[in-house]
Design a protein around this motif. Structure first.
Motif, PDB file in Angstrom:
ATOM      1  N   ALA A 170      16.018  58.058 -51.696  1.00 48.32           N
ATOM      2  CA  ALA A 170      16.540  57.446 -52.921  1.00 48.32           C
ATOM      3  C   ALA A 170      15.411  56.913 -53.791  1.00 48.32           C
ATOM      4  O   ALA A 170      15.420  57.083 -55.016  1.00 48.32           O
ATOM      5  N   VAL A 171      14.422  56.268 -53.165  1.00 50.30           N
ATOM      6  CA  VAL A 171      13.282  55.753 -53.924  1.00 50.30           C
ATOM      7  C   VAL A 171      12.550  56.881 -54.639  1.00 50.30           C
ATOM      8  O   VAL A 171      12.084  56.720 -55.774  1.00 50.30           O
ATOM      9  N   GLU A 172      12.466  58.021 -53.996  1.00 51.28           N
ATOM     10  CA  GLU A 172      11.698  59.128 -54.564  1.00 51.28           C
ATOM     11  C   GLU A 172      12.497  59.993 -55.539  1.00 51.28           C
ATOM     12  O   GLU A 172      11.922  60.558 -56.475  1.00 51.28           O
ATOM     13  N   ASN A 173      13.822  60.090 -55.353  1.00 55.11           N
ATOM     14  CA  ASN A 173      14.577  61.099 -56.087  1.00 55.11           C
ATOM     15  C   ASN A 173      15.734  60.569 -56.928  1.00 55.11           C
ATOM     16  O   ASN A 173      16.308  61.339 -57.704  1.00 55.11           O
ATOM     17  N   ASN A 174      16.106  59.318 -56.782  1.00 53.20           N
ATOM     18  CA  ASN A 174      17.274  58.824 -57.520  1.00 53.20           C
ATOM     19  C   ASN A 174      17.047  58.899 -59.025  1.00 53.20           C
ATOM     20  O   ASN A 174      16.005  58.481 -59.533  1.00 53.20           O
ATOM     21  N   LYS A 175      18.023  59.434 -59.734  1.00 49.84           N
ATOM     22  CA  LYS A 175      17.868  59.658 -61.174  1.00 49.84           C
ATOM     23  C   LYS A 175      17.860  58.361 -61.966  1.00 49.84           C
ATOM     24  O   LYS A 175      17.131  58.237 -62.959  1.00 49.84           O
ATOM     25  N   ASP A 176      18.664  57.391 -61.558  1.00 52.51           N
ATOM     26  CA  ASP A 176      18.664  56.101 -62.259  1.00 52.51           C
ATOM     27  C   ASP A 176      17.304  55.415 -62.164  1.00 52.51           C
ATOM     28  O   ASP A 176      16.850  54.782 -63.126  1.00 52.51           O
ATOM     29  N   LEU A 177      16.662  55.549 -61.018  1.00 49.63           N
ATOM     30  CA  LEU A 177      15.346  54.927 -60.848  1.00 49.63           C
ATOM     31  C   LEU A 177      14.307  55.620 -61.717  1.00 49.63           C
ATOM     32  O   LEU A 177      13.427  54.966 -62.287  1.00 49.63           O
ATOM     33  N   LYS A 178      14.405  56.928 -61.818  1.00 46.71           N
ATOM     34  CA  LYS A 178      13.471  57.650 -62.683  1.00 46.71           C
ATOM     35  C   LYS A 178      13.657  57.232 -64.150  1.00 46.71           C
ATOM     36  O   LYS A 178      12.679  57.082 -64.891  1.00 46.71           O
TER      37      LYS A 178
ATOM     38  N   GLN B 237      12.627  46.832 -61.222  1.00 45.06           N
ATOM     39  CA  GLN B 237      12.703  46.226 -59.895  1.00 45.06           C
ATOM     40  C   GLN B 237      14.153  46.016 -59.472  1.00 45.06           C
ATOM     41  O   GLN B 237      14.533  46.319 -58.330  1.00 45.06           O
ATOM     42  N   ALA B 238      14.976  45.511 -60.391  1.00 47.56           N
ATOM     43  CA  ALA B 238      16.389  45.295 -60.081  1.00 47.56           C
ATOM     44  C   ALA B 238      17.083  46.609 -59.744  1.00 47.56           C
ATOM     45  O   ALA B 238      17.939  46.669 -58.851  1.00 47.56           O
ATOM     46  N   ALA B 239      16.709  47.672 -60.457  1.00 45.02           N
ATOM     47  CA  ALA B 239      17.314  48.976 -60.206  1.00 45.02           C
ATOM     48  C   ALA B 239      16.969  49.471 -58.799  1.00 45.02           C
ATOM     49  O   ALA B 239      17.837  49.999 -58.090  1.00 45.02           O
ATOM     50  N   TYR B 240      15.723  49.304 -58.371  1.00 43.01           N
ATOM     51  CA  TYR B 240      15.329  49.748 -57.028  1.00 43.01           C
ATOM     52  C   TYR B 240      16.072  48.967 -55.953  1.00 43.01           C
ATOM     53  O   TYR B 240      16.547  49.537 -54.960  1.00 43.01           O
ATOM     54  N   ILE B 241      16.184  47.654 -56.142  1.00 41.39           N
ATOM     55  CA  ILE B 241      16.900  46.837 -55.159  1.00 41.39           C
ATOM     56  C   ILE B 241      18.372  47.221 -55.121  1.00 41.39           C
ATOM     57  O   ILE B 241      18.989  47.323 -54.054  1.00 41.39           O
ATOM     58  N   SER B 242      18.958  47.443 -56.296  1.00 39.65           N
ATOM     59  CA  SER B 242      20.374  47.787 -56.379  1.00 39.65           C
ATOM     60  C   SER B 242      20.655  49.139 -55.731  1.00 39.65           C
ATOM     61  O   SER B 242      21.631  49.298 -54.979  1.00 39.65           O
ATOM     62  N   ILE B 243      19.803  50.136 -55.998  1.00 35.50           N
ATOM     63  CA  ILE B 243      20.019  51.461 -55.417  1.00 35.50           C
ATOM     64  C   ILE B 243      19.834  51.422 -53.903  1.00 35.50           C
ATOM     65  O   ILE B 243      20.622  52.033 -53.151  1.00 35.50           O
TER      66      ILE B 243
ATOM     67  N   ALA C 205      24.976  61.322 -51.374  1.00 36.78           N
ATOM     68  CA  ALA C 205      24.168  62.456 -51.834  1.00 36.78           C
ATOM     69  C   ALA C 205      23.627  62.213 -53.238  1.00 36.78           C
ATOM     70  O   ALA C 205      22.451  62.465 -53.520  1.00 36.78           O
ATOM     71  N   VAL C 206      24.470  61.710 -54.116  1.00 39.06           N
ATOM     72  CA  VAL C 206      24.026  61.429 -55.490  1.00 39.06           C
ATOM     73  C   VAL C 206      22.989  60.319 -55.496  1.00 39.06           C
ATOM     74  O   VAL C 206      22.002  60.371 -56.245  1.00 39.06           O
ATOM     75  N   LEU C 207      23.172  59.313 -54.662  1.00 45.22           N
ATOM     76  CA  LEU C 207      22.225  58.194 -54.621  1.00 45.22           C
ATOM     77  C   LEU C 207      20.828  58.639 -54.197  1.00 45.22           C
ATOM     78  O   LEU C 207      19.828  58.103 -54.679  1.00 45.22           O
ATOM     79  N   VAL C 208      20.772  59.611 -53.300  1.00 44.11           N
ATOM     80  CA  VAL C 208      19.455  60.081 -52.836  1.00 44.11           C
ATOM     81  C   VAL C 208      18.958  61.254 -53.677  1.00 44.11           C
ATOM     82  O   VAL C 208      17.947  61.883 -53.336  1.00 44.11           O
ATOM     83  N   GLY C 209      19.671  61.574 -54.757  1.00 40.73           N
ATOM     84  CA  GLY C 209      19.233  62.617 -55.666  1.00 40.73           C
ATOM     85  C   GLY C 209      19.510  64.021 -55.179  1.00 40.73           C
ATOM     86  O   GLY C 209      18.786  64.960 -55.532  1.00 40.73           O
ATOM     87  N   ASP C 210      20.566  64.180 -54.386  1.00 43.50           N
ATOM     88  CA  ASP C 210      20.879  65.481 -53.815  1.00 43.50           C
ATOM     89  C   ASP C 210      22.240  65.954 -54.333  1.00 43.50           C
ATOM     90  O   ASP C 210      23.008  65.180 -54.920  1.00 43.50           O
TER      91      ASP C 210
END
Length: 479
Positions: A92-100, A178-184, A262-267
């Motif tokens: 999720a840290v590497e691939n989540n679209k919201d984080l990008k 930062q908030a987005a990473y913690i939330s995801i 799956a969506v959360l981890v970018g898959d």
């Protein structure tokens, strides 16, 4: 020859004057009328109080981190002792679209700082002006090369304040990231825990369905022999159908959660069959959650820090609005080459230059400046109220998470006591069945009761783990 030189000199003077006038005429204009000056004086105490409040709420500078795993505190997630969960957090840290998108937004705000900072620097431009025309009785062509420099003297620090205000927005975007990473990360953990919980509930529900099917078959035989009534048979069949319906609902919820994971981890949700998870019988949390925490923990929350940044920015905006009423001081210069022949353009004989400055204090602009100042003061008050609200909301969320953890723990302990009693009761029922005292129907019904209690215990046990994740999110991953 003399007329040609005279023409060039006149042409130079005309062009240079026009360029200088246009250069100074394009500078920004600030207006203030007499009533505005009087109002500014009477509001001096209000502004002092605002600036004092800003200083009280002024926080340290926020900088982005290169290692995004610092945001999610991977050491805390290892307390679940589950390699699958850790892998999903990493993905999720590497691939989540919201984080990008959050990171791209932060980069965009950084470019806004650079753009705004350019207004604090001199502006230099150059051009090339070839032309052909009729002038003073003769038609000819010529070449011009103007080089113009201008600079607004930031004597009152207005442009610097604007840059600082934009920087506050940039720092707020870092906190949003930062908030987005913690939330995801929290969402991934909660979804995963609920999937494992549904694995447990589905396994036990399948056992219940088997038992109810067996009970229905026994009741059918007993009804045909006249041992049980048709009403009891109908109830048994209804219970069996209801059990299968509940099983389908549980499987549906698990599939939907797998899609969400799956969506959360970018898959793609089409790959959920490959998603492994821990055995619910061994899945456990080995970390510690305190019964109470210091109220200062809310200061580490990104939403709390962002509210501080927005309060600081609102105060700076008030300061800028006041400085809009002050005179605008500018400097400018011109270096102009003009000649009939291109090869001899860059010579001192064909060069004219000039420097100048200006101070402009507009008198009236339709009360736009006073209205702007009042609007910024209102915006500051709104930011202050939002800061207070975030403060209260943060305390509420931390307290709510602690209450949920402590109360669900207590609830789980009581349910485990019920489970022990139910297990003893089932063991006694098994002994009676082995001795031939009771029928198989009674044993199946008692076993179903035990399975329902076990479902209740598993449900609360995994709810406690979700509570731990909510606490992690409430304290901004500083658990």
């Amino acid at each position: 020859m003399k007329s040609c030189l005279r023409k060039i000199i006149v042409n130079k003077k005309l062009v240079s004057c026009l360029v200088l006038l246009s250069m100074f005429g394009l500078n920004s204009v600030f207006a203030v009328d007499k009533s505005t000056v009087l109002n500014a004086g009477t509001e001096e105490n209000v502004q002092k109080n605002i600036y004092k409040s800003i200083k009280k709420h002024k926080s340290e500078k926020v900088k982005p981190v290169k290692n995004k795993y610092e945001y999610v505190n991977m050491a805390w997630w290892k307390s679940f002792n589950d390699e699958y969960l850790n892998d999903y957090i990493i993905r999720a840290v590497e691939n989540n679209k919201d984080l990008k998108m959050a990171t791209l937004t932060m980069d965009e705000y950084y470019q806004n700082i650079i753009m705004q900072r350019s207004f604090e620097m001199p502006n230099i431009s150059a051009g090339f002006l070839p032309g052909y025309g009729h002038f003073m009785g003769k038609t000819q062509g010529n070449f011009g090369l103007p080089i113009i420099a201008s600079y607004e003297v930031d004597l009152f620090g207005k442009n610097h304040n604007k840059t600082t205000a934009v920087r506050k927005l940039y720092e707020a975007s870092i906190l949003d990231e930062q908030a987005a990473y913690i939330s995801i990360a929290s969402a991934v953990g909660s979804v995963y825990v609920n999937i494992v919980k549904l694995d447990a509930l589905i396994d036990m529900q399948e056992e219940i369905v088997k038992l109810r099917k067996e009970i229905s078959e026994i009741m059918t035989v007993s009804n045909s022999e006249g041992i049980v009534s048709t009403s009891d048979l109908v109830k048994a069949n209804k219970a069996y159908i209801a059990g299968t319906s509940d099983l389908v609902e549980l499987k549906k919820e698990r599939t939907k959660l797998l899609h969400q994971l799956a969506v959360l981890v970018g898959d793609s949700p089409d790959n959920i069959e490959q998603y492994k998870r821990a055995d619910y019988k061994t899945f456990a949390f080995s970390g510690t959650i305190p019964k109470e925490v210091n109220s200062e923990v809310i200061m580490s929350r990104p939403d709390y820090k962002k509210a501080e940044k927005m309060l600081e920015k609102a105060g700076i905006d008030v300061r800028i609005a006041r400085k809009e009423m002050l005179p605008n001081i500018s400097l400018g210069g011109l270096l102009f080459f003009n000649n009939k022949y291109l090869e001899s353009l860059f010579t001192t004989n064909n060069m004219i230059w000039g420097v100048g400055g200006g101070l402009i204090q507009p008198i009236f602009q339709g009360f736009s400046l006073t209205s702007n100042l009042k609007a910024k003061k209102i915006a500051y008050e709104r930011s202050l109220r939002n800061y207070e609200k975030v403060n209260l909301t943060s305390m509420q969320e931390v307290n709510d998470s602690l209450v949920s953890v402590n109360m669900d723990r207590e609830k789980l302990e009581k349910q485990k006591n019920i489970q022990l009693l139910e297990q003893k009761d089932f063991k006694l029922t098994q002994e009676k069945y082995n001795e031939g005292v009771i029928a198989k129907l009674d044993l199946d019904q008692q076993q179903e009761n035990l399975l329902n209690v076990q479902k209740m215990v598993y449900n609360t046990e995994f709810d406690c783990m979700v509570d731990y994740i909510n606490y992690y999110k409430a304290v901004a991953a500083q658990a």
